[in-house]
Design a protein around this motif. Structure first.
Motif, short mmCIF file in Angstrom:
data_model
loop_
_atom_site.label_atom_id
_atom_site.label_comp_id
_atom_site.label_asym_id
_atom_site.label_seq_id
_atom_site.Cartn_x
_atom_site.Cartn_y
_atom_site.Cartn_z
N LYS A 79 0.93 -1.55 0.20
CA LYS A 79 0.18 -0.06 0.18
C LYS A 79 0.88 0.72 0.16
CE LYS A 79 -3.67 -1.76 2.77
NZ LYS A 79 -4.23 -2.00 3.85
N ALA A 80 1.76 1.23 1.12
CA ALA A 80 2.76 2.16 0.76
C ALA A 80 3.62 2.51 -0.42
CB ALA A 80 3.99 2.57 1.90
N ALA A 81 4.07 1.54 -1.10
CA ALA A 81 4.61 1.63 -2.17
C ALA A 81 3.69 2.64 -3.70
CB ALA A 81 5.09 0.46 -3.08
N SER A 82 2.56 3.05 -2.95
CA SER A 82 1.63 3.61 -4.44
C SER A 82 0.95 4.68 -3.74
CB SER A 82 0.62 3.02 -5.20
OG SER A 82 -0.07 2.03 -4.12
N ASP A 83 0.68 4.76 -2.09
CA ASP A 83 0.43 5.94 -1.64
C ASP A 83 1.22 7.27 -1.39
OD1 ASP A 83 -0.65 7.77 0.46
OD2 ASP A 83 -0.81 5.68 1.95
N ALA A 84 0.79 8.36 -2.39
CA ALA A 84 1.39 9.29 -2.98
C ALA A 84 1.68 10.09 -1.25
CB ALA A 84 0.78 10.75 -3.28
N ARG A 85 0.85 9.80 0.32
CA ARG A 85 1.53 10.46 1.51
C ARG A 85 2.78 9.34 1.83
NH1 ARG A 85 -3.70 8.94 4.08
NH2 ARG A 85 -3.58 6.73 3.01
N VAL A 86 3.33 8.39 1.42
CA VAL A 86 4.42 8.29 2.06
C VAL A 86 5.27 8.52 1.36
CG1 VAL A 86 5.27 5.73 2.38
CG2 VAL A 86 3.07 6.38 3.34
N ARG A 87 7.04 8.89 1.78
CA ARG A 87 7.47 9.28 0.61
C ARG A 87 9.38 7.79 0.74
NH1 ARG A 87 8.50 13.80 -0.52
NH2 ARG A 87 10.58 13.33 -2.16
N ALA A 88 8.49 7.46 1.71
CA ALA A 88 9.99 6.61 2.42
C ALA A 88 9.72 5.72 3.81
CB ALA A 88 11.09 7.60 2.42
N VAL A 89 11.06 4.61 3.68
CA VAL A 89 10.82 3.58 4.92
C VAL A 89 12.23 3.96 5.82
CG1 VAL A 89 10.49 1.44 5.63
CG2 VAL A 89 8.95 2.51 3.76
N VAL A 90 11.76 3.84 6.93
CA VAL A 90 13.43 4.02 7.31
C VAL A 90 12.77 2.81 8.24
CG1 VAL A 90 14.92 4.17 9.78
CG2 VAL A 90 13.55 6.22 7.65
N VAL A 91 14.18 1.37 8.47
CA VAL A 91 13.74 0.24 8.79
C VAL A 91 14.84 -0.24 10.19
CG1 VAL A 91 15.01 -1.10 7.35
CG2 VAL A 91 13.52 -2.44 8.98
N GLU A 92 13.92 -0.82 11.34
CA GLU A 92 15.11 -0.32 12.85
C GLU A 92 15.25 -2.23 13.09
OE1 GLU A 92 14.71 3.20 15.01
OE2 GLU A 92 15.05 4.31 14.07
N PRO A 93 15.53 -2.80 12.76
CA PRO A 93 15.53 -3.93 12.81
C PRO A 93 16.71 -3.75 13.91
CG PRO A 93 16.40 -4.14 10.97
CD PRO A 93 15.89 -2.93 11.14
N SER A 94 16.48 -5.13 15.22
CA SER A 94 17.14 -5.20 16.69
C SER A 94 16.97 -6.53 17.43
CB SER A 94 16.68 -3.93 17.30
OG SER A 94 17.38 -3.93 18.20
N PHE A 113 8.90 -2.17 -2.17
CA PHE A 113 8.76 -1.25 -1.70
C PHE A 113 10.06 -0.07 -2.73
CE2 PHE A 113 9.36 3.33 0.51
CZ PHE A 113 8.07 3.51 0.78
N ALA A 114 10.82 -0.26 -2.15
CA ALA A 114 11.67 0.28 -3.61
C ALA A 114 12.01 0.58 -4.55
CB ALA A 114 13.10 -0.27 -2.44
N ALA A 115 11.62 -0.80 -5.06
CA ALA A 115 11.42 -0.81 -6.61
C ALA A 115 10.35 0.17 -7.02
CB ALA A 115 11.23 -1.95 -6.97
N SER A 116 9.41 0.72 -5.79
CA SER A 116 8.67 1.59 -6.57
C SER A 116 9.25 3.66 -7.08
CB SER A 116 7.38 1.90 -5.54
OG SER A 116 8.16 2.38 -4.57
N GLY A 117 10.85 3.41 -6.30
CA GLY A 117 11.05 4.44 -6.51
C GLY A 117 11.70 5.42 -5.37
N LYS A 118 10.87 4.85 -3.93
CA LYS A 118 11.06 5.64 -3.03
C LYS A 118 11.74 5.08 -2.52
CE LYS A 118 6.16 6.67 -2.56
NZ LYS A 118 5.14 6.01 -1.78
N PRO A 119 12.99 6.06 -1.65
CA PRO A 119 13.89 5.05 -0.79
C PRO A 119 13.67 4.38 0.55
CG PRO A 119 13.51 7.23 -0.28
CD PRO A 119 12.59 6.82 -1.35
N VAL A 120 13.68 3.08 0.42
CA VAL A 120 14.05 2.85 2.43
C VAL A 120 15.67 2.68 2.84
CG1 VAL A 120 13.90 0.19 3.45
CG2 VAL A 120 12.96 1.30 0.89
N PHE A 121 15.57 3.60 4.33
CA PHE A 121 16.71 3.77 4.68
C PHE A 121 16.87 2.62 5.93
CE2 PHE A 121 18.81 7.96 3.88
CZ PHE A 121 18.74 8.12 2.85
#
Length: 571
Positions: A79-94, A113-121
């Motif tokens: 959903k987030a990949a096509s959601d214009a309100r979402v610009r990126a994802v930050v993942v924090e595994p621990s 998600f990253a394949a949509s062109g939006k960054p994943v950090f």
């Protein structure tokens, strides 16, 4: 006396009003859906074992943080990949402890998600190898400046208790069908059998090879270079940076500064809040049920409704299957299995209900970290089976065992005495070892159950008994090996399962669908209004950290089990 009754009435009234207030607060807390601001960055924090089935949710005012499940990650990153309100994802595994099959689902979802062109950090603090594996989908991997990267290879360890049991005066009698069905070895041996070592080596080589390949692809290195690098691990932060395993040594605020340059001033949104905010999306699309079967398989209680967080009960799970079967709005079903097996009778009842469902609706099986022994048995409907390359599956075999504690009781000065009628009345007694006649009787039952298991596999996989038996023998296979041996059909995760079931249901591949999860999420209100059925599992829960997911009441009762031989702990 009047004051007493007045006080009693006031107390009852206060309790009643308090209960009503609590219910109102719970309902109010569930009614508010979070808002998704423009320029949002989703923050996905993952730790421990990412669950398949959602645990009980506590409301915000009680400090509750809804757990993110595997299907939550999968559905909402799409959903987030096509959601214009979402610009990126930050993942924090621990401190992740999930198996590499689940981790591959999460990694692949982040990559999608990253394949949509939006960054994943990715931001890592004291990461283990599982944390690092998930972060490989990120455009940039940030490591805390003084944090070590605990990437040092893979080791499998199995626990053996015979030495301790001998000292206690306890023995365990085990009978099994299949030379690899060595579940009882933890109680009867002090080290691996040749068969166990063969399977364990195969599992470690398979999982390790895929870890190396994922790192090589993500960090643009050769597989040989990655193997050589891992042999020098673990790494200090500076060593990890120098080796090209991470992109930056930074504090979290510095990572957010870099992300702000790409997205503008972001609005941080916890991933669980995004899950809540988008819960009703695609409600008008064709509905596909995702039925979660997680935990060791036991009979359970008639009170069970499929929400037990520790076990897969036949009573509860079959209620979910019947509910799906009778819902005319459900067009197709995916049964998601994460189970090492368990009781023979319970496995058989679930198998029956699964087959009845298969006759009514298009069905596909999706296997998670483990779907072995009874977990594989329940999947034998003849419908397509989808597994990850690192799913532990197969383990087609049967085992019986019971402890004999006469020696321990003797050391404590305790004696058991009794009277019996019937030659085999003591076959389940913890005081007496099995006689040769009892061993022969159990052997007959185990062999019969094993033949039935193999026959069901052969029928479901459209093979002959002679073709299946060589890959049975109680052996655990990785999903990639099971595919080669004809035990699964497709390698992949939830996307592959949806694609397969849509085809079977005649739903166009391009059409969106609505995934309906069973059991649904539960809040504290549901728990308060329902008597818990989890009390039967207290013993298992207390012993789980030591022995793994074992249905102990079945073991202690001398039950036949379809359960994986060992739980391989990978470090």
């Amino acid at each position: 006396m009047a004051k007493f009754f007045l006080g009693l009435a006031a107390g009852v009234l206060l309790v009643f009003l308090g209960f009503i207030l609590l219910v109102a607060l719970l309902v109010h807390s569930r009614a508010k859906a979070p808002e998704v601001a423009s320029n949002s960055v989703l923050v996905l924090r993952l730790s421990d074992d990412v669950p398949e089935k959602a645990p009980v949710e506590l409301p915000d005012f009680l400090g509750g943080v809804p757990a993110v499940t595997v299907s939550d990650v999968w559905q909402n990153l799409k959903k987030a990949a096509s959601d214009a309100r979402v610009r990126a994802v930050v993942v924090e595994p621990s401190g992740l402890t999930a198996g590499f099959a689940k981790l591959e689902e999460v990694r692949a979802d982040l990559a999608g998600f990253a394949a949509s062109g939006k960054p994943v950090f990715a931001y890592l603090r004291n990461p283990n190898s599982r944390d690092y594996y998930v972060s490989l989908a990120a455009r940039r991997i940030y490591l805390a400046p003084e944090a070590p990267l605990m990437l040092q290879g893979l080791r499998a360890e199995l626990l053996y208790f015979k030495g301790a049991l001998d000292k206690l005066g306890v023995s365990v009698e085990v009978e099994h069908a299949g030379k690899y069905k060595d579940f009882g070895d933890m109680f009867t041996r002090t080290s691996m059998s040749p068969e166990t070592r063969e399977v364990t080596t195969s599992v470690v080589d398979g999982v390790y090879g895929r870890i190396v390949d994922r790192i090589a692809a993500a960090r643009k290195k050769s597989a040989d270079d990655v193997r050589a690098l891992i042999d020098t691990g673990p790494f200090t932060a500076s060593q990890a940076l120098h080796a090209g395993l991470v992109d930056s040594l930074s504090f979290e605020d510095q990572m957010w500064g870099d992300l702000t340059k790409l997205t503008g001033q972001p609005s941080r949104l916890p991933f669980d809040k995004y899950v809540q905010a988008t819960a009703d999306d695609a409600a008008s699309s064709p509905r596909i049920a995702l039925v979660i079967g997680e935990g060791d398989i036991i009979q359970g209680s008639p009170r069970d409704n499929g929400t037990d967080e520790t076990s897969l009960t036949a009573y509860g799970f079959n209620k979910l299957l019947r509910q799906v079967e009778n819902d005319s709005t459900i067009k197709a079903v995916i049964v998601r299995i994460d189970s090492p097996g368990g009781e023979v009778g319970a496995s058989d009842e679930i198998w029956r209900r699964m087959n009845l469902l298969s006759k009514k609706k298009p069905l596909v099986i999706s296997m998670s970290d483990v779907a072995a022994s009874g977990g594989y048995y329940m999947a034998l409907t003849g419908d397509p089976i989808v597994a990850y390359p690192d799913t532990e599956t197969g383990s087609i075999g049967v085992v019986f065992g019971k402890p004999v504690i006469r020696g321990l009781l003797g050391k404590l000065g305790v004696n058991l005495d009794g009277v019996q009628r019937g030659t085999n009345a003591d076959i389940q007694s913890l005081d007496t070892p099995l006689t040769p006649q009892q061993q022969a009787k159990l052997r007959y039952g185990i062999d019969e159950s094993y033949r039935e298991f193999v026959s069901k596999v052969a029928a479901a996989r459209h093979r002959t008994y002679a073709e299946i038996e060589p890959v049975a023998e109680g052996r655990v296979w990785l999903g990639s090996q099971a595919k080669e041996n004809g035990l699964v059909d497709v390698l992949g995760g939830l996307d592959a399962a949806v694609d397969t079931v849509k085809k079977r249901a005649g739903i166009p591949a391009s059409q969106s669908v609505s995934i309906v999860t069973y059991p649904p999420r539960r809040g504290l209100l549901e728990i308060l209004l329902r008597r818990s059925a989890d009390q039967d599992n207290i013993l298992s829960e207390r012993l789980n950290p030591v022995f793994g997911r074992v249905p102990f009441h079945a073991w202690l009762d001398g039950g036949l089990l379809r359960i994986t031989p060992n739980w391989i702990i990978l470090h």
